[in-house]
Design a protein around this motif. Sequence first.
Motif, PDB file in Angstrom:
ATOM      1  N   GLU A 177       0.593  -1.113   0.043  1.00 45.59           N
ATOM      2  CA  GLU A 177       0.043   0.130   0.011  1.00 45.59           C
ATOM      3  C   GLU A 177       0.723   1.193   0.169  1.00 45.59           C
ATOM      4  N   MET A 178       1.789   1.068   0.790  1.00 46.51           N
ATOM      5  CA  MET A 178       2.803   2.341   0.837  1.00 46.51           C
ATOM      6  C   MET A 178       3.632   2.512  -0.766  1.00 46.51           C
ATOM      7  N   ARG A 179       3.959   1.780  -0.991  1.00 44.64           N
ATOM      8  CA  ARG A 179       4.576   1.870  -2.529  1.00 44.64           C
ATOM      9  C   ARG A 179       3.555   2.026  -3.402  1.00 44.64           C
ATOM     10  N   ASP A 180       2.345   1.644  -3.491  1.00 44.97           N
ATOM     11  CA  ASP A 180       1.361   2.182  -4.372  1.00 44.97           C
ATOM     12  C   ASP A 180       0.856   3.632  -4.174  1.00 44.97           C
ATOM     13  N   VAL A 181       0.909   4.186  -3.001  1.00 42.35           N
ATOM     14  CA  VAL A 181       0.531   5.679  -2.601  1.00 42.35           C
ATOM     15  C   VAL A 181       1.830   6.439  -2.989  1.00 42.35           C
ATOM     16  N   GLY A 182       2.939   6.038  -2.438  1.00 42.74           N
ATOM     17  CA  GLY A 182       4.235   6.768  -2.725  1.00 42.74           C
ATOM     18  C   GLY A 182       5.035   6.523  -3.973  1.00 42.74           C
ATOM     19  N   CYS A 183       6.098   6.796  -4.050  1.00 47.61           N
ATOM     20  CA  CYS A 183       6.933   6.741  -5.026  1.00 47.61           C
ATOM     21  C   CYS A 183       8.525   6.256  -4.508  1.00 47.61           C
ATOM     22  N   GLN A 184       9.043   5.621  -5.080  1.00 51.38           N
ATOM     23  CA  GLN A 184      10.629   5.173  -4.621  1.00 51.38           C
ATOM     24  C   GLN A 184      11.520   6.362  -5.287  1.00 51.38           C
ATOM     25  N   LEU A 185      12.120   6.950  -4.634  1.00 52.60           N
ATOM     26  CA  LEU A 185      12.969   8.039  -5.280  1.00 52.60           C
ATOM     27  C   LEU A 185      14.195   7.643  -5.990  1.00 52.60           C
ATOM     28  N   LYS A 186      14.514   8.336  -7.052  1.00 48.47           N
ATOM     29  CA  LYS A 186      15.728   7.801  -7.948  1.00 48.47           C
ATOM     30  C   LYS A 186      16.976   8.255  -7.403  1.00 48.47           C
ATOM     31  N   GLY A 187      16.962   9.458  -6.706  1.00 46.01           N
ATOM     32  CA  GLY A 187      18.404   9.979  -6.264  1.00 46.01           C
ATOM     33  C   GLY A 187      18.300  11.303  -5.944  1.00 46.01           C
ATOM     34  N   LEU A 188      19.493  12.053  -6.067  1.00 46.77           N
ATOM     35  CA  LEU A 188      19.645  13.301  -5.449  1.00 46.77           C
ATOM     36  C   LEU A 188      20.329  14.118  -6.587  1.00 46.77           C
ATOM     37  N   ARG A 189      19.959  15.252  -6.869  1.00 44.99           N
ATOM     38  CA  ARG A 189      20.537  16.103  -7.924  1.00 44.99           C
ATOM     39  C   ARG A 189      21.184  17.290  -7.126  1.00 44.99           C
ATOM     40  N   LEU A 190      22.333  17.421  -7.406  1.00 49.88           N
ATOM     41  CA  LEU A 190      22.778  18.832  -6.699  1.00 49.88           C
ATOM     42  C   LEU A 190      23.325  19.796  -7.627  1.00 49.88           C
ATOM     43  N   HIS A 191      22.415  20.983  -7.611  1.00 51.07           N
ATOM     44  CA  HIS A 191      22.768  22.072  -8.387  1.00 51.07           C
ATOM     45  C   HIS A 191      23.643  23.117  -7.811  1.00 51.07           C
ATOM     46  N   LEU A 192      25.091  22.992  -8.225  1.00 52.00           N
ATOM     47  CA  LEU A 192      25.965  23.770  -7.250  1.00 52.00           C
ATOM     48  C   LEU A 192      26.289  25.104  -8.142  1.00 52.00           C
ATOM     49  N   ASN A 193      26.097  25.035  -9.326  1.00 56.06           N
ATOM     50  CA  ASN A 193      26.696  26.374 -10.261  1.00 56.06           C
ATOM     51  C   ASN A 193      25.579  26.196 -11.249  1.00 56.06           C
ATOM     52  N   PRO A 194      24.802  27.439 -11.410  1.00 53.70           N
ATOM     53  CA  PRO A 194      23.760  27.565 -12.179  1.00 53.70           C
ATOM     54  C   PRO A 194      24.428  27.593 -13.813  1.00 53.70           C
ATOM     55  N   LYS A 195      25.672  27.631 -13.968  1.00 51.83           N
ATOM     56  CA  LYS A 195      26.058  27.533 -15.342  1.00 51.83           C
ATOM     57  C   LYS A 195      26.562  26.276 -15.800  1.00 51.83           C
ATOM     58  N   LYS A 196      26.400  25.347 -14.707  1.00 52.06           N
ATOM     59  CA  LYS A 196      27.059  24.038 -15.082  1.00 52.06           C
ATOM     60  C   LYS A 196      26.023  23.054 -14.818  1.00 52.06           C
ATOM     61  N   GLU A 197      25.992  21.671 -15.504  1.00 54.22           N
ATOM     62  CA  GLU A 197      25.101  20.775 -15.210  1.00 54.22           C
ATOM     63  C   GLU A 197      25.331  20.193 -13.952  1.00 54.22           C
ATOM     64  N   PRO A 198      23.933  19.954 -13.293  1.00 55.24           N
ATOM     65  CA  PRO A 198      23.874  19.198 -11.705  1.00 55.24           C
ATOM     66  C   PRO A 198      24.679  18.068 -11.640  1.00 55.24           C
ATOM     67  N   VAL A 199      25.072  17.852 -10.418  1.00 47.71           N
ATOM     68  CA  VAL A 199      25.678  16.489 -10.492  1.00 47.71           C
ATOM     69  C   VAL A 199      24.749  15.513  -9.838  1.00 47.71           C
TER      70      VAL A 199
ATOM     71  N   HIS B 188      32.472  27.461  -1.526  1.00 47.05           N
ATOM     72  CA  HIS B 188      33.129  26.911  -2.742  1.00 47.05           C
ATOM     73  C   HIS B 188      33.839  25.658  -2.483  1.00 47.05           C
ATOM     74  N   ILE B 189      34.279  25.470  -1.435  1.00 48.10           N
ATOM     75  CA  ILE B 189      35.152  24.374  -0.695  1.00 48.10           C
ATOM     76  C   ILE B 189      34.042  23.091  -0.595  1.00 48.10           C
ATOM     77  N   ARG B 190      32.983  23.589   0.099  1.00 47.24           N
ATOM     78  CA  ARG B 190      31.850  22.598   0.445  1.00 47.24           C
ATOM     79  C   ARG B 190      31.321  22.017  -0.877  1.00 47.24           C
ATOM     80  N   ASP B 191      30.963  22.823  -1.779  1.00 46.57           N
ATOM     81  CA  ASP B 191      30.263  22.463  -3.126  1.00 46.57           C
ATOM     82  C   ASP B 191      31.312  21.597  -4.024  1.00 46.57           C
ATOM     83  N   PHE B 192      32.830  22.068  -3.963  1.00 49.75           N
ATOM     84  CA  PHE B 192      33.585  21.267  -4.596  1.00 49.75           C
ATOM     85  C   PHE B 192      33.763  19.830  -3.830  1.00 49.75           C
ATOM     86  N   CYS B 193      33.844  19.601  -2.708  1.00 47.98           N
ATOM     87  CA  CYS B 193      33.762  18.569  -1.994  1.00 47.98           C
ATOM     88  C   CYS B 193      32.426  17.553  -2.243  1.00 47.98           C
TER      89      CYS B 193
END
Length: 563
Positions: free
Chosen positions: A79-101, A409-414
């Motif tokens: 029932e929980m799977r029918d109502v919810g959805c399995q998350l695919k993952g996480l997308r990190l948008h660290l720089n608006p000029k570059k593709e997300p990680v 910037h250091i955090r985003d690089f890591c």
Amino acid sequence: MVDLDLVDVLIVGAGPTGLSAACEARRLGLSVRIIDRSDGKARTDSRALVVHPRVMELLDIYPSGEGNESSSRGAVTTEMRDVGCQLKGLRLHLNPKKEPVEMRFSDAKMGDTEFKGPTSIPKHCTERALESQFAESGGIIEWNKSLQTVQQRQRFDGSGHEYVRSTIVWSDEEEISDGDTVRDICETVDSRYVVGCDGERSSTRDLLGIEFNKEMSRFLFVNADVHLKLQKNLDSQTVNFFSTPEGIIIMFPLVEENYYRMFLQVPITMTDSSIIDEEFLNSYLRSKANLNVSVDRIESSSLCGVTHGMSDACRKGRVFLAGDARQVPNPVGGQGMNYGIQDSFNLMWKLAWCLRLENYDSCKDEAVLETIMASYESERNYMGGKLVDRVELGTEVLLRTTRTGLARHIRDFCLKTFVPSIMKQGGARNISQLNSPYPRDTAIICKTVPGTFICKPGDRLPNLTLADGRRLYGCLSRTRHSWVLLNGADRVEASGLLCGLEKIVVGLSKRQESPPKISTKSLQAMQAILVRPDLHVAGIASTIDEIGLLMQEKFVLCAIKNM
């Protein structure tokens, strides 16, 4: 001696923690009452949004349809799977000029679990699935009832055991006296145990006089459930993380299309929540974060701090605290509700064990019961301490560095360089609570013995693939301790006290999912595994009697016989 007038367990609070405790009580054959001070109507609260794989494994025990065969399990999780959805993952948008990680759970080594990623499901939908299971087992939730008093008392049957006398109160709207005053009705309930699952503002905790220590927040967020018109670079099954000079933004997908939970980090000095409207959010997203997203409608919004709190104790005598009544972790990582449900699964089988001992005529040793009950507090506090440490580290990394340019910037690089690899190699399993062992050589877990085995005492039992393609978890009844016997351990004659427990003799497939990484030598070794009802390992050795001797060092005979 059985007291027919005593309820086995009174549960206070019908949220996910209380409902999972009630479902487990019914499954384990205990009599249970569950009360809640709310009316139970129109619950659309979605504060908790994630159910992790470890909790799905525990909830997967309940039968679907008629019968109790293992092949029919999965009523709640389906029932929980029918109502919810399995998350695919996480997308990190660290720089608006570059593709997300991208960090996808399909790329991570989730290993032996049948649930390959977190499930996105609003809290009220999780509650609904548990309510259905409780009702299916014959249970009834008593709404609009509150706990007023709680007292521990001595029983008069000569056993030396105690019980709990509680007063619950509710209003009878049909009994109206002078001035249209609603009359309160009180009821005395005698139970062997009380479990307070009544949240951060727990009346159970207050009645016990247990202090709750809460840390003040150093960070502030706008928390809003929103419908979006335009969603560039967003995925309906992916959590999106945006790093901006003003702070972080998290867009968490909800079950409806274009419907998201939005977290916007704002200055700690912001105090007026009335300014949070569509114009405010759109202006913030475009000017501060440069996001091409349009908020069409806000369902709910608030200002919330990132705090955590923990009670000084999680039990007094036969009254226990679970879930948010015991500990409120900060929301980073979405762990709180999951830990509450695991509180219930850790506690209820122990209470069932204690009740078997109470009904066992020759066992009148309260110290034995105390050992079992105390293990709940020691084990869950151990897990809770690890949770706080991990979440606090994550909070510091994500939030404290946001407004300092170099640090950000250091955090985003890591994040870009190291986190995807960490997630693939084991971080996803840690977040999913699949790598969370209890300490070894404790009051109810054996010490490690020499040998080559598939796991260690205290570990989560690996969900091994069997020779016929089934999974090991599907073979376990999980009502009491049971044996998993591998590679000839069943052919060794057992004469000890534990030989009467359920025995699962299985052959293993030559191909196993990793992690956990198990050597071929370990998979082929003769071994007897004593498994607890919560799927943690109580002991592992070459034979049943080896573990029996270790258990005799910890318990009197009647306790071992009634495991």
